[in-house]
Design a protein around this motif. Sequence first.
Motif, PDB file in Angstrom:
ATOM      1  N   TYR A  28      -8.953   1.652  -5.583  1.00  0.00           N
ATOM      2  CA  TYR A  28      -8.374   2.942  -5.221  1.00  0.00           C
ATOM      3  C   TYR A  28      -7.054   2.813  -4.475  1.00  0.00           C
ATOM      4  O   TYR A  28      -6.392   3.806  -4.240  1.00  0.00           O
ATOM      5  CB  TYR A  28      -9.367   3.754  -4.373  1.00  0.00           C
ATOM      6  N   SER A  29      -6.652   1.610  -4.140  1.00  0.00           N
ATOM      7  CA  SER A  29      -5.382   1.439  -3.432  1.00  0.00           C
ATOM      8  C   SER A  29      -4.193   1.544  -4.383  1.00  0.00           C
ATOM      9  O   SER A  29      -3.073   1.798  -3.960  1.00  0.00           O
ATOM     10  CB  SER A  29      -5.354   0.097  -2.697  1.00  0.00           C
ATOM     11  N   VAL A  30      -4.422   1.377  -5.689  1.00  0.00           N
ATOM     12  CA  VAL A  30      -3.361   1.466  -6.690  1.00  0.00           C
ATOM     13  C   VAL A  30      -3.406   2.868  -7.309  1.00  0.00           C
ATOM     14  O   VAL A  30      -4.449   3.321  -7.767  1.00  0.00           O
ATOM     15  CB  VAL A  30      -3.561   0.402  -7.792  1.00  0.00           C
TER      16      VAL A  30
END
Length: 159
Positions: A28-30
């Motif tokens: 979810y960081s990208v």
Amino acid sequence: MEEDQKDNTIGSPTNSQKTVSDDEEIDYSVKPEFYGPELDDKDELWAHNKRKGCTSDAVLSCPACFTTLSLDCQRHEKYLTQYRAVFVVNCKVGSEWLLHPSNPKSKRGKRRRESDESEVNPAVCETFKQVSCESCSTVVGVMDEEEVYHFFNVLPSES
């Protein structure tokens, strides 16, 4: 006994001991590449430029593949699911003309009708060409002799 448990685990269609949750695999960081908040504004500006500032009753799409067919159209006054347009995209026009009989209603009074019973009205025929979606070949409407497109099998959306 240990061999039987081992065979059952390997033979399992889901390999439940090795299954990993989808949430654990997603990073979810990208940010996803297929969405950008500024793209909506860019698309709206593009559609506005294509319409040259005019408003449209709807944006018409193919009911089978959702391909855009017209950005500028008018809704029919009587048949609310039908539209007409002059400028279209992603449409292919058939090569053959189709005849459609039309009977204009006479507006004669009772007396006039009695005296003209022997008079025969010539049959009036309108001619159309079939219009299909260029992407999936679904029939979406017809084009008349004046090159006005009449759509009857489309999905309208807010413009």
